[in-house]
Motif scaffolding. Structure first.
Motif, PDB file in Angstrom:
ATOM      1  N   GLY A  41      39.840  41.926  48.594  1.00  0.00           N
ATOM      2  CA  GLY A  41      39.368  42.678  47.428  1.00  0.00           C
ATOM      3  C   GLY A  41      40.140  42.285  46.410  1.00  0.00           C
ATOM      4  O   GLY A  41      40.547  41.045  45.929  1.00  0.00           O
ATOM      5  N   GLY A  42      40.396  43.304  45.369  1.00  0.00           N
ATOM      6  CA  GLY A  42      41.251  42.972  44.263  1.00  0.00           C
ATOM      7  C   GLY A  42      40.506  42.820  42.957  1.00  0.00           C
ATOM      8  O   GLY A  42      41.070  42.861  41.866  1.00  0.00           O
ATOM      9  N   PHE A  43      38.940  43.114  43.009  1.00  0.00           N
ATOM     10  CA  PHE A  43      38.353  43.003  41.869  1.00  0.00           C
ATOM     11  C   PHE A  43      38.516  44.180  40.864  1.00  0.00           C
ATOM     12  O   PHE A  43      38.731  45.401  41.551  1.00  0.00           O
ATOM     13  CB  PHE A  43      36.915  43.075  42.223  1.00  0.00           C
ATOM     14  CG  PHE A  43      36.482  41.850  43.403  1.00  0.00           C
ATOM     15  CD1 PHE A  43      36.308  40.765  42.889  1.00  0.00           C
ATOM     16  CD2 PHE A  43      36.385  42.389  44.700  1.00  0.00           C
ATOM     17  CE1 PHE A  43      36.004  39.654  44.069  1.00  0.00           C
ATOM     18  CE2 PHE A  43      36.378  41.599  45.753  1.00  0.00           C
ATOM     19  CZ  PHE A  43      36.029  40.019  45.426  1.00  0.00           C
ATOM     20  N   SER A  50      45.763  43.869  44.765  1.00  0.00           N
ATOM     21  CA  SER A  50      44.755  44.883  44.081  1.00  0.00           C
ATOM     22  C   SER A  50      44.960  44.905  42.668  1.00  0.00           C
ATOM     23  O   SER A  50      46.000  44.834  41.890  1.00  0.00           O
ATOM     24  CB  SER A  50      44.947  46.312  44.925  1.00  0.00           C
ATOM     25  OG  SER A  50      44.082  47.068  44.727  1.00  0.00           O
ATOM     26  N   GLN A  51      43.668  45.093  42.069  1.00  0.00           N
ATOM     27  CA  GLN A  51      43.579  45.205  40.792  1.00  0.00           C
ATOM     28  C   GLN A  51      44.043  44.049  39.892  1.00  0.00           C
ATOM     29  O   GLN A  51      45.111  43.948  39.358  1.00  0.00           O
ATOM     30  CB  GLN A  51      44.170  46.375  39.991  1.00  0.00           C
ATOM     31  CG  GLN A  51      43.849  46.453  38.202  1.00  0.00           C
ATOM     32  CD  GLN A  51      42.505  46.977  38.132  1.00  0.00           C
ATOM     33  OE1 GLN A  51      41.774  47.241  39.061  1.00  0.00           O
ATOM     34  NE2 GLN A  51      42.297  46.931  36.785  1.00  0.00           N
ATOM     35  N   CYS A  52      43.492  42.547  40.525  1.00  0.00           N
ATOM     36  CA  CYS A  52      44.157  41.445  40.168  1.00  0.00           C
ATOM     37  C   CYS A  52      43.212  41.387  38.757  1.00  0.00           C
ATOM     38  O   CYS A  52      42.103  40.913  38.776  1.00  0.00           O
ATOM     39  CB  CYS A  52      43.559  40.485  41.318  1.00  0.00           C
ATOM     40  SG  CYS A  52      43.874  38.844  40.796  1.00  0.00           S
ATOM     41  N   ALA A  79      39.701  55.745  43.106  1.00  0.00           N
ATOM     42  CA  ALA A  79      40.329  54.985  44.209  1.00  0.00           C
ATOM     43  C   ALA A  79      41.686  55.293  44.423  1.00  0.00           C
ATOM     44  O   ALA A  79      42.647  55.524  43.528  1.00  0.00           O
ATOM     45  CB  ALA A  79      40.081  53.546  43.827  1.00  0.00           C
ATOM     46  N   TYR A  80      42.323  55.459  45.604  1.00  0.00           N
ATOM     47  CA  TYR A  80      43.613  55.436  46.133  1.00  0.00           C
ATOM     48  C   TYR A  80      43.996  56.741  45.334  1.00  0.00           C
ATOM     49  O   TYR A  80      45.258  56.670  44.787  1.00  0.00           O
ATOM     50  CB  TYR A  80      44.506  54.103  45.721  1.00  0.00           C
ATOM     51  CG  TYR A  80      43.873  52.862  46.123  1.00  0.00           C
ATOM     52  CD1 TYR A  80      43.625  52.853  47.515  1.00  0.00           C
ATOM     53  CD2 TYR A  80      43.372  52.047  45.621  1.00  0.00           C
ATOM     54  CE1 TYR A  80      43.157  51.674  48.268  1.00  0.00           C
ATOM     55  CE2 TYR A  80      42.776  50.875  46.072  1.00  0.00           C
ATOM     56  CZ  TYR A  80      42.643  50.792  47.315  1.00  0.00           C
ATOM     57  OH  TYR A  80      41.962  49.457  47.930  1.00  0.00           O
ATOM     58  N   SER A  81      43.136  57.809  45.345  1.00  0.00           N
ATOM     59  CA  SER A  81      44.032  59.281  44.667  1.00  0.00           C
ATOM     60  C   SER A  81      43.734  60.242  45.656  1.00  0.00           C
ATOM     61  O   SER A  81      44.862  60.485  46.431  1.00  0.00           O
ATOM     62  CB  SER A  81      42.848  59.401  43.674  1.00  0.00           C
ATOM     63  OG  SER A  81      41.258  59.338  43.858  1.00  0.00           O
ATOM     64  N   PRO A  97      35.649  44.667  48.337  1.00  0.00           N
ATOM     65  CA  PRO A  97      35.862  45.440  47.163  1.00  0.00           C
ATOM     66  C   PRO A  97      36.482  47.112  47.606  1.00  0.00           C
ATOM     67  O   PRO A  97      35.427  47.636  48.265  1.00  0.00           O
ATOM     68  CB  PRO A  97      34.728  45.431  46.323  1.00  0.00           C
ATOM     69  CG  PRO A  97      33.288  44.985  46.953  1.00  0.00           C
ATOM     70  CD  PRO A  97      34.061  44.308  48.329  1.00  0.00           C
ATOM     71  N   GLY A  98      37.260  47.564  47.173  1.00  0.00           N
ATOM     72  CA  GLY A  98      37.560  48.823  47.230  1.00  0.00           C
ATOM     73  C   GLY A  98      37.559  49.459  45.898  1.00  0.00           C
ATOM     74  O   GLY A  98      36.639  50.365  45.644  1.00  0.00           O
ATOM     75  N   ARG A  99      38.596  49.574  45.209  1.00  0.00           N
ATOM     76  CA  ARG A  99      38.697  49.801  43.999  1.00  0.00           C
ATOM     77  C   ARG A  99      37.713  49.746  42.882  1.00  0.00           C
ATOM     78  O   ARG A  99      37.167  50.678  42.121  1.00  0.00           O
ATOM     79  CB  ARG A  99      40.209  49.260  43.459  1.00  0.00           C
ATOM     80  CG  ARG A  99      40.303  49.841  41.919  1.00  0.00           C
ATOM     81  CD  ARG A  99      41.312  48.876  41.361  1.00  0.00           C
ATOM     82  NE  ARG A  99      42.625  48.655  42.283  1.00  0.00           N
ATOM     83  CZ  ARG A  99      43.787  49.471  42.296  1.00  0.00           C
ATOM     84  NH1 ARG A  99      43.765  50.645  41.806  1.00  0.00           N
ATOM     85  NH2 ARG A  99      44.727  49.358  43.053  1.00  0.00           N
TER      86      ARG A  99
HETATM   87  C1  PLP Z   1      43.020  47.426  50.484  1.00  0.00           C
HETATM   88  C2  PLP Z   1      42.364  46.553  50.937  1.00  0.00           C
HETATM   89  C3  PLP Z   1      40.953  46.112  50.189  1.00  0.00           C
HETATM   90  C4  PLP Z   1      40.627  46.747  48.963  1.00  0.00           C
HETATM   91  O1  PLP Z   1      41.268  46.176  47.823  1.00  0.00           O
HETATM   92  P1  PLP Z   1      40.910  46.494  46.442  1.00  0.00           P
HETATM   93  O2  PLP Z   1      41.905  45.893  45.676  1.00  0.00           O
HETATM   94  O3  PLP Z   1      40.773  48.152  46.148  1.00  0.00           O
HETATM   95  O4  PLP Z   1      39.471  45.918  46.376  1.00  0.00           O
HETATM   96  C5  PLP Z   1      40.340  44.845  50.807  1.00  0.00           C
HETATM   97  N1  PLP Z   1      40.945  44.249  51.913  1.00  0.00           N
HETATM   98  C6  PLP Z   1      41.839  44.678  52.567  1.00  0.00           C
HETATM   99  C7  PLP Z   1      42.311  43.900  53.937  1.00  0.00           C
HETATM  100  C8  PLP Z   1      42.720  45.749  51.924  1.00  0.00           C
HETATM  101  O5  PLP Z   1      44.009  46.170  52.742  1.00  0.00           O
END
Ligand code: PLP
Length: 377
Positions: A222-224, A186-188, A355-357, A260-262
């Protein structure tokens, strides 16, 4: 979100309060789509599970990544009300269950929806076959997470060397491997992680094809990175790399999704807290606010994230410490914050805290999580 708006929300709703601006959620979603037009975004609900966010993103065209049965039901209940379809196509287009480890009760409950679920080992595959035989499966690969703010490769993903055997094993059991997935951490901010992961996934796909198993979906996870500050390189640069690798490595008709989450949620929220105590210790001013690392600032602990605090007051700043309201020494928001001289009852705010807060806020010490206020829904 202007400072005036924040102050008026705090006046109306009290503190602590988290203000989520849905215009920013939509802006982030459309930025993602603009730079990665071939990729369908499945919002990772765990970043911030507010149903209001789910509805806004659904209306904008997004799909969802869930990691528990309650998250699955949260999305299902909030999108089902719009169109009535309950077909498998609709579920797969809208939801992926991307937690590679699932208790059997969850699989049993999910089976009737014919969901798309991930796995990364043989035991999980056997469980899926037994308890959710109608699921489609996606194999999660372990890929480098070098330099990402939160690493996930210690916990998830099969060894690339085992991947093709795990694909084969699924087909032999009568399950269909619909896709491959990975998460670069995450946060790559190390864009090479994506390049390496895409190359690894392409190699697994190619080898599977040579054994007669065509895999249709590529899930780039994710990770963007969210734009927390000016040191984060623009998303367009990362997207260009991803698009180039996808064009080079995969067939034209590959279906690509991302989780994408964050990136969608982080910059959409600002929290406002109130100073409830002030002391001087070892010559340093210490402020105590009515929020904490057990509440909105939980990302300091769980997400390795820092949220600079700002004051509404202006004036010469000095280095100070900021602590949360709980009776725990761990509850330290910052040992070196730059703030003007503040008084009890003054307000402070922290941006980019979507995010994640509040998603991981607790009731520790009897303090309830901050109120959440939605703007521009
Ligand atoms: C947490 C998670 C995400 C979201 O990751 P971000 O770094 O917030 O974009 C996406 N996929 C999976 C499987 C996750 O566990």
């Amino acid at each position: 979100m202007t400072r005036k708006q924040l102050q008026s929300v705090a006046r109306e709703h009290g503190t602590p309060v988290v203000v989520i601006d849905h215009d920013i959620i939509r802006k982030n979603y459309f930025e993602f789509k603009k730079h990665l037009p071939k990729v369908q975004a499945y919002y990772a609900v765990k970043a911030n599970p507010a149903p209001e966010i789910v509805r806004t993103l659904y209306k904008a065209g997004a799909s969802f990544d869930v990691a528990s049965l309650p998250e699955f039901m949260l999305v299902y209940e909030n999108i089902r009300r719009l169109p009535p379809e309950v077909q498998q196509d609709f579920i797969w287009d809208k939801i992926i269950y991307a937690n590679p480890t699932k208790p059997k009760e969850t699989l049993l409950a999910l089976d009737r929806y014919k969901p798309l679920v991930t796995y990364d080992n043989l035991n999980e595959l056997k469980k899926i076959k037994r308890y959710a035989p109608h699921a489609g499966v996606v194999l999660r690969l372990r890929v480098p997470n070098t330099g990402s703010m939160v690493e996930l490769s210690n916990k998830f993903g099969c060894d690339p060397g085992e991947a093709v055997d795990l694909v084969q094993a699924a087909f032999e059991m009568g399950l269909v491997v619909e896709g491959l997935s990975f998460h670069v951490g995450s946060q790559c901010t190390n864009f090479e992680n994506f390049v390496q992961a895409l190359n690894m996934a392409a190699a697994v796909m190619k080898e599977s094809r040579s054994r007669g198993h065509e895999i249709k979906i590529l899930d780039i996870g994710g990770g963007f990175p969210a734009h927390y500050n000016k040191h984060v390189r623009p998303f367009g640069q990362l997207a260009r790399k991803i698009n180039a690798e996808i064009g080079r490595l995969f067939p034209q008709d590959i279906e690509i999704l991302a989780e994408p989450g964050r990136f969608l949620a982080a910059t959409a929220a600002t929290s406002v807290a109130r100073i409830i105590g002030k002391a001087v210790r070892d010559g340093k001013t210490c402020y105590y606010i009515d929020d904490s690392v057990y509440h909105t600032f939980s990302g300091i602990i769980f997400d390795h994230c820092q949220y600079p605090l700002k004051a509404f007051k202006s004036g010469k700043t000095e280095i100070c410490a900021v602590f949360g309201q709980t009776c725990d020494g761990l509850d330290t928001i910052s040992q070196s914050e730059e703030l003007p001289d503040l008084e009890i009852e003054d307000l402070v705010y922290a941006e980019n805290i979507g995010a994640y807060s509040n998603a991981s806020a607790t009731w520790f010490n009897g303090f309830p999580p901050a109120k959440v206020v939605h703007l521009n829904q």
